[in-house]
Design a protein around this motif. Structure first.
Motif: not given
Length: 257
Positions: A44-50
């Motif tokens: 359920g987690e939203v992880v943004v990679v940049f």
């Protein structure tokens, strides 16, 4: 309470780790693309990679569904370790959907057939049921009227929404997005981000490679900043926007914000 606060609280209540990476390394000849990546993602987690170009972001995503084989370390997806066992690979790929920069739709098939094909062939779903699912998903991404058109008749934003619907048709537990708006004209970006925002709100586990920082700040529970094959810094969106600590992170943010 903002939607971001609601999502963060929901994520904090979840303890199940659906993705586990331990010391993951990837080489291309003499070039090391990933240098011991260790991280977990909860259900359920939203992880943004940049991070900058060539930092390992896309390679990391591609290793998570075995489009690329990692050379060292461990990757475990929903309790299944990614290794040379083809049965494990099939299980993982059935649970992980991926949306790329390019849409990769079949040009000779209608939008509906693009979406229904995999459930029909892989899940053995009857054609009628697969196409009903396809129409349901086209409603979800906001373009039900495009079902009988061919990809070439659609705008780039519409094609990317079809690609998202196609990935969702396999009913994945995890969605990976590799810069899904980078190939779009500016006026088409918002329509794709809106679909992804709704998907995040629904509780889907997501890892998103993007430089759309306004969107990222709204939906992400956590940010990972990659540089030279390493996770240089990680934390909440608030941390990155108000208290980023690493010099490399600060420099990169100053260039894109």
């Amino acid at each position: 309470m903002t939607s971001t606060e609601t999502r963060t609280e929901a994520a904090d209540a979840l303890t199940g780790e659906i993705i586990v990476c331990q010391d993951v390394e990837k080489w291309y000849g003499d070039f090391q693309a990933l240098r011991g990546i260790t991280t977990t993602v909860r259900e359920g987690e939203v992880v943004v990679v940049f991070g900058p170009s060539g930092s390992g972001k896309s390679t990391f995503l591609r290793c998570l569904n075995r489009l690329e084989e990692h050379d060292a370390g461990r990757i475990v997806i929903d309790g299944i370790e990614l290794n040379d066992d083809l049965r494990n690979l099939e299980k993982v790929r059935s649970e992980v959907g991926m949306v790329f920069q390019q849409f990769n739709l079949f040009p000779h098939l209608t939008v509906l057939r693009n979406i229904a094909l995999a459930p029909q062939k892989v899940r053995r779903m009857p054609r009628r049921d697969a196409e009903a699912l396809g129409r349901e998903l086209l409603e979800r991404v906001g373009i039900p009227e495009q079902a009988d058109k061919f990809p070439g008749q659609l705008s780039g934003g519409q094609q990317q929404r079809v690609a998202i619907a196609r990935a969702l048709a396999m009913r994945p537990k995890i969605m990976l997005f590799d810069e899904p708006t980078s190939a779009l004209d500016p006026e088409m970006i918002k329509e794709v981000l809106d679909v992804m925002h709704n998907l995040a709100e629904s509780g889907m586990t997501m890892i998103v490679v993007t430089h759309e920082m306004g969107f990222a700040r709204e939906v992400a529970d956590r940010f990972l900043f990659f540089d030279e094959g390493l996770i240089v810094e990680e934390g909440t969106p608030e941390h990155f926007f108000t208290d980023a600590r690493e010099g490399r992170t600060k420099l990169f943010l100053s260039q894109i914000l």
